[in-house]
Design a protein around this motif. Structure first.
Motif, PDB file in Angstrom:
ATOM      1  N   ASP A   1      14.272   5.811  -6.043  1.00 62.02           N
ATOM      2  CA  ASP A   1      13.207   4.881  -5.670  1.00 62.02           C
ATOM      3  C   ASP A   1      13.767   3.469  -5.544  1.00 62.02           C
ATOM      4  N   TRP A  34       5.954   4.135  -8.498  1.00 64.62           N
ATOM      5  CA  TRP A  34       6.055   5.280  -7.594  1.00 64.62           C
ATOM      6  C   TRP A  34       5.331   6.480  -8.213  1.00 64.62           C
ATOM      7  N   ASP A  64       2.240  -2.924  -7.838  1.00 66.85           N
ATOM      8  CA  ASP A  64       2.775  -2.842  -6.483  1.00 66.85           C
ATOM      9  C   ASP A  64       2.898  -4.276  -5.980  1.00 66.85           C
ATOM     10  N   LYS A 105       7.308  -1.162  -7.391  1.00 69.46           N
ATOM     11  CA  LYS A 105       5.954  -0.632  -7.520  1.00 69.46           C
ATOM     12  C   LYS A 105       6.033   0.599  -8.412  1.00 69.46           C
ATOM     13  N   CYS A 107      11.801   6.166 -14.198  1.00 73.79           N
ATOM     14  CA  CYS A 107      11.889   5.360 -12.962  1.00 73.79           C
ATOM     15  C   CYS A 107      13.127   5.827 -12.207  1.00 73.79           C
ATOM     16  N   GLU A 111      14.245   0.696  -2.260  1.00 72.71           N
ATOM     17  CA  GLU A 111      13.877  -0.721  -2.316  1.00 72.71           C
ATOM     18  C   GLU A 111      15.062  -1.612  -1.982  1.00 72.71           C
TER      19      GLU A 111
END
Length: 339
Positions: free
Chosen positions: A289, A158, A252, A156, A285, A293
């Motif tokens: 994050d 973030w 997302d 997604k 990115c 996941e």
């Protein structure tokens, strides 16, 4: 042209809007075998076209067209698939409807199943927003996708990435005084400032500190910013850019009726073997994050690309990064899915 067109006809988007005469531009590499199970889907990233994916395709590589049938669908909004720049009025330019990652993958699924009769996919792989589409494939079609791999891409958008994209959008909208009624006045030259904004996010602090841009013939940081960042963004249509940016900001894998916004559930529902490869110095990115996941994916390997190339460790430019990605994909494809 070096690609083909799949006509979707009139499609109802996730927003409820209808996009008439929609189409996907795609290119294939290799041949589909009789069992139709040697399929790799390799979606394009924000701003990219299929040609930008070709660095990872080749004889003896993980994505070997002598072994696999590699399907590269172009993202809606990128100028080849249905986009603001190629859609007739009244849906052209600033009037192009909002398209989600979920929409893109749904249409790619139609391409795979309706055009080619594919029922099983060995791997969905991608960089950046292409990697996000790989996650969406795994969440939307868990019984069909055997493996997914995402490099420098998240499941997604973030908050950090959303904010960076908002800054890029603001630098473009400033050209028309933030007046939404004047968006059709935007031209590609207005993208110059967007390139300047992204220059600080696409590559890492260490890349700039070590002046690696000199390896590409640029004598100064100013030359590099104008010769690479400004130039590449000014080649983009501003309305295509805004369409893809909206897709990116609202990405997302759980934002659909299957998961109703339950992000953790969407991740936990992905059955595919997964290889998650963030760039270790990615500012756009961030790797942590991806780590969140990967910890929720049932069958994931978290395998950061140790590189000072930031987000562009996954862009196919730096040889050692390219080799790392290819080696990781070789290992992933070698693992049996027991199906």
């Amino acid at each position: 042209m070096d690609y083909e067109i799949f006509d979707l006809e009139d499609v109802i988007l996730q927003s409820g809007e209808t996009l008439p005469d929609a189409f996907l531009a795609y290119k294939t590499y290799g041949k589909l075998n009789e069992r139709k199970d040697n399929v790799i889907v390799y979606p394009t990233a924000f701003g990219d076209r299929h040609i930008q994916n070709e660095w990872l395709i080749g004889s003896g590589m993980a994505l070997d067209p002598e072994k696999y049938f590699i399907l590269v669908p172009n993202l809606l909004g990128n100028g080849l698939s249905s986009s603001p720049s190629n859609t007739p009025p009244p849906f052209d330019r600033a009037n192009f409807p909002q398209v989600t990652i979920y929409d893109n993958v749904k249409f790619q699924h139609r391409l795979a199943t309706e055009k080619f009769g594919i029922r099983k996919i060995a791997l969905v792989v991608g960089w950046s927003m292409g990697g996000l589409q790989a996650y969406q494939w795994g969440a939307s079609y868990p019984g069909m996708v055997e493996r997914i791999a995402s490099f420098a891409g998240a499941a997604k958008t973030w908050p950090q990435t959303y904010v960076v994209l908002e800054g890029m959008k603001a630098s473009l909208l400033a050209a028309v005084g933030f007046d939404s009624s004047q968006l059709n006045r935007l031209t590609s030259s207005d993208m110059r400032a967007v390139g300047r904004v992204y220059a600080g996010w696409g590559l890492s602090r260490d890349f700039y500190r070590e002046e690696l841009y000199r390896n590409f013939g640029f004598e100064s940081l100013a030359d590099f910013m104008s010769g690479v960042w400004e130039d590449s963004f000014m080649k983009m249509d501003p309305h295509n850019f805004l369409a893809m940016l909206w897709t990116g900001q609202h990405a997302d894998i759980s934002a659909n009726p299957s998961y109703n916004g339950d992000f953790d559930k969407a991740l936990q529902s992905i059955k595919a073997l997964a290889c998650v490869m963030p760039g270790s110095t990615d500012l756009f990115c961030p790797a942590d994050d991806n780590e969140y996941e990967a910890n929720l994916l049932p069958n994931a390997v978290f395998n950061p690309i140790e590189s000072i190339w930031g987000h562009f460790a996954g862009r196919g430019i730096n040889g050692p990064d390219n080799q790392f990605i290819d080696d990781s994909l070789q290992r992933l494809l070698a693992v049996s899915t027991n199906e």
